[in-house]
Design a protein around this motif. Structure first.
Motif, PDB file in Angstrom:
ATOM      1  N   THR A 162      36.827  41.968  29.691  1.00 60.90           N
ATOM      2  CA  THR A 162      38.241  41.646  29.539  1.00 60.90           C
ATOM      3  C   THR A 162      38.473  40.616  28.440  1.00 60.90           C
ATOM      4  O   THR A 162      39.585  40.478  27.941  1.00 60.90           O
ATOM      5  N   CYS A 202      46.953  39.455  34.825  1.00 58.74           N
ATOM      6  CA  CYS A 202      46.763  40.389  33.714  1.00 58.74           C
ATOM      7  C   CYS A 202      47.966  40.343  32.773  1.00 58.74           C
ATOM      8  O   CYS A 202      47.810  40.338  31.550  1.00 58.74           O
ATOM      9  N   THR A 203      49.159  40.316  33.357  1.00 59.04           N
ATOM     10  CA  THR A 203      50.368  40.261  32.537  1.00 59.04           C
ATOM     11  C   THR A 203      50.408  38.959  31.746  1.00 59.04           C
ATOM     12  O   THR A 203      50.679  38.953  30.547  1.00 59.04           O
ATOM     13  N   THR A 210      45.565  44.922  28.990  1.00 60.59           N
ATOM     14  CA  THR A 210      46.182  46.248  29.015  1.00 60.59           C
ATOM     15  C   THR A 210      46.376  46.724  30.453  1.00 60.59           C
ATOM     16  O   THR A 210      45.693  46.273  31.370  1.00 60.59           O
ATOM     17  N   GLU A 211      47.285  47.677  30.592  1.00 59.70           N
ATOM     18  CA  GLU A 211      47.561  48.320  31.881  1.00 59.70           C
ATOM     19  C   GLU A 211      46.276  48.906  32.470  1.00 59.70           C
ATOM     20  O   GLU A 211      46.022  48.818  33.662  1.00 59.70           O
ATOM     21  N   GLU A 212      45.462  49.471  31.562  1.00 60.73           N
ATOM     22  CA  GLU A 212      44.224  50.123  31.969  1.00 60.73           C
ATOM     23  C   GLU A 212      43.271  49.116  32.627  1.00 60.73           C
ATOM     24  O   GLU A 212      42.702  49.372  33.696  1.00 60.73           O
ATOM     25  N   THR A 213      43.110  47.946  31.974  1.00 59.87           N
ATOM     26  CA  THR A 213      42.244  46.897  32.518  1.00 59.87           C
ATOM     27  C   THR A 213      42.776  46.422  33.861  1.00 59.87           C
ATOM     28  O   THR A 213      42.020  46.214  34.805  1.00 59.87           O
TER      29      THR A 213
END
Lengths: 217, 375
Positions: free
Chosen positions: B156, B182-183, B188-191
């Protein structure tokens, strides 16, 4: 295999809202509406047993396994750092932790900051991260009074609408973290009653999503 | 087998010791104290930083041992390239977080140090599973792999502090906080989905492993998955495959643990009673050569005392109340008879019952009578 799930709910306004969600998600327990002082309610059909406990004790009941799951504000969860699973954000009881001071007050960066709060751990963690030296004044209520009377420079407290702050001529300096009600589970219960707890989490998650959608319409 | 009332915990510990002996593990006896700087150097490995210290007769600062693994590893490091298998049952002294008080805890565990191959890994896992069965009828063993978790976390590109935070959320199966972090970090959305999956996947090897295969995003993660597959095949052969689950929310310090890690639960005890894993990195810190590895686990037997699962508690199986006219020789014979049957017996003059027993008998000159039972 269906096993009884023990659920600890926080007594009070938040608890009532939370129970309504559980009922809507298919975990109703009609006897809970009886007007009495009982603390434990059971529903054989839905295989649930609810108990009302003091909000700050929910995490303890769940950590000790007396309750398999419970609902608790993130504020208390952060303050007690219980060793539990945090399975879902129920998105109710929303508020935030903030640092507030008297309106227009100047805070001397050279002085040790005096912080009045009911939540010493959260305050300490927040200011530690900023490497700010602080002195905690632990209070048990009416925290807003401390800066007005000059006992502390700032307060760290839960802010819901900001009305109490405004009425006492205080203002928010900084927001620390967003708070809402969370579904927590005991780690061992989660393993031994996995399917039942997962089903409960899914039903509640679907309800949360549905409510969010309706609110966005 | 006769149900025992006294010393269930001791009995369990004895059974565990016998089990480990059968598989060639030797008992490791350690001294009660270590120097304080030894724990200071390795304090990240300890569960709590609080250690009971005192000054010895030569003015050296000593500590009551809070942990056994560290000492075993330190001493094993002297013996180069030799395979070593130890078990221990020792009292350790730890601060309990909830009460902030020190407690003496009886810990049982085993360590396998040397060339840790597939066999060694499976042997230790199997012994962990067998240990749980000794403790309680209904038990669960969950396995995770630090290589997979830290492999994905490293990919990441998060800072060490954020990785630690993420690890904590994974440990809580806390999907909403993972998403928020994450945001905030711009991942990324995928991660995000991958990390959420890592936290929530739970179930038997057979069900979860196919989903894990899709997570081979780094060579480190790929290797971990291969190892998990090999372990699964072996578990199938020894008939343990459906008793072991995968759960990647089990995490531990990335600086010490590198391979599989695992936790065991027994019904009736709300916390994990067994915890262990592969800790080559700790071994290397003590100067062992890099080909050597170590794997082991510990059982917190103090939990057995706190949550002993028994419906009814008695001080003794049988009380024999006798009066002044009762025959003492008959009484002596009776007591001996019951004791030889493996029961606990308490003989007393008069009928005042100060202790609880399953069965109350009365002995007079007329003979023996049953005057009550608490079953």
């Amino acid at each position: 295999m269906d096993q009884m799930i023990n659920i600890a709910l926080p007594k009070g306004r938040l608890g009532d809202k939370v129970y309504a969600m559980f009922e809507q998600a298919g975990y109703g327990c009609p006897s809970i509406h009886e007007n009495n002082r009982k603390l434990v309610f059971e529903d054989k059909k839905n295989n649930v047993r609810y108990f009302w406990v003091k909000p700050s004790d929910v995490a303890i009941y769940v950590e000790q396994g007396t309750a398999d799951v419970g609902v608790i504000g993130k504020d208390i969860l952060l303050e007690y750092a219980a060793d539990v699973y945090e399975l879902l954000d129920l998105e109710i009881g929303k508020c935030r932790f903030s640092v507030a001071a008297k309106k227009g007050a100047w805070i001397d960066p050279e002085k040790t900051l005096r912080v009045a709060t009911k939540f010493p751990n959260i305050a300490r963690t927040f200011f530690d991260r900023k490497n700010r030296e602080i002195e905690i004044i632990k209070l048990n209520g009416s925290v807003e009074l401390a800066p007005i009377l000059g006992m502390s420079h700032v307060i760290v407290d839960i802010v819901e609408t900001g009305t109490t702050l405004r009425e006492n001529n205080l203002e928010v300096l900084e927001n620390i973290v967003e708070i809402s009600a969370r579904l927590i589970a005991n780690k061992a219960s989660f393993k031994f009653k996995n399917q039942d707890i997962e089903r409960m989490r899914k039903s509640l998650a679907a309800l949360v999503a549905q409510r969010r959608e309706e609110a966005n319409k | 087998m006769q149900e025992m009332i006294f010393g269930k915990t001791e009995q369990t510990i004895n059974q565990l010791r016998e089990l480990y002996k059968h598989y060639g593990y030797k008992k490791y006896k350690m001294s009660r104290f270590e120097t304080y700087d030894f724990y200071l150097d390795n304090r990240d490995f300890l569960l709590s930083e609080h250690v009971i210290t005192f000054t010895d007769t030569r003015g050296k600062l000593m500590a009551l041992k809070p942990d056994v693994t560290l000492s075993i590893v330190k001493n094993a490091a002297g013996e180069k390239n030799k395979q070593q298998k130890y078990f221990y049952n020792e009292n350790v002294f730890r601060m309990i977080d909830s009460t902030h008080e020190f407690k003496e805890i009886m810990q049982v565990g085993l360590e396998y140090i040397g060339h840790v191959d597939l066999y060694a890994t499976c042997e230790v896992l199997m012994l962990a599973q067998k240990s749980l069965q000794v403790i309680g009828l209904n038990s669960i063993l969950d396995v995770s792999h630090m290589g997979l978790v830290s492999g994905i976390l490293k990919a990441t590109g998060l800072s060490y502090a954020s990785q630690k935070q993420m690890l904590k959320y994974i440990g809580q199966k806390n999907v909403h906080e993972i998403r928020a972090l994450c945001t905030a970090e711009g991942l990324t959305e995928e991660t995000d989905l991958l990390l959420e999956k890592l936290a929530t996947l739970y179930g038997p090897f057979a069900k979860v492993l196919p989903q894990v295969k899709k997570m081979a995003i780094t060579s480190c993660a790929k290797q971990a998955i291969i190892e998990l597959e090999q372990i699964y095949q072996m578990l199938q052969i020894i008939g343990l495959a459906d008793q072991v689950n995968l759960d990647f929310s089990i995490t531990n310090d990335m600086r010490y643990y590198n391979g599989i890690i695992f936790q065991g639960y027994v019904q009736g005890i709300p916390k994990s009673i067994l915890s262990g894993g592969r800790y080559d990195k700790l071994l290397h810190k003590f100067g062992k050569n890099n080909k050597m590895g170590a794997i082991g686990f510990a059982i917190y037997t103090d939990l057995l005392d706190s949550y002993e699962v028994s419906s009814k508690q008695y001080d003794a199986d049988i009380i024999i109340c006798y009066d002044r006219e009762a025959s003492i020789p008959t009484l002596l014979q009776l007591v001996q008879q019951y004791a030889d049957q493996g029961l606990t017996v308490w003989a007393q003059q008069g009928e005042d019952q100060e202790i609880r027993a399953k069965k109350v008998l009365k002995l007079t000159k007329e003979g023996l009578m049953n005057i009550g039972s608490n079953d």
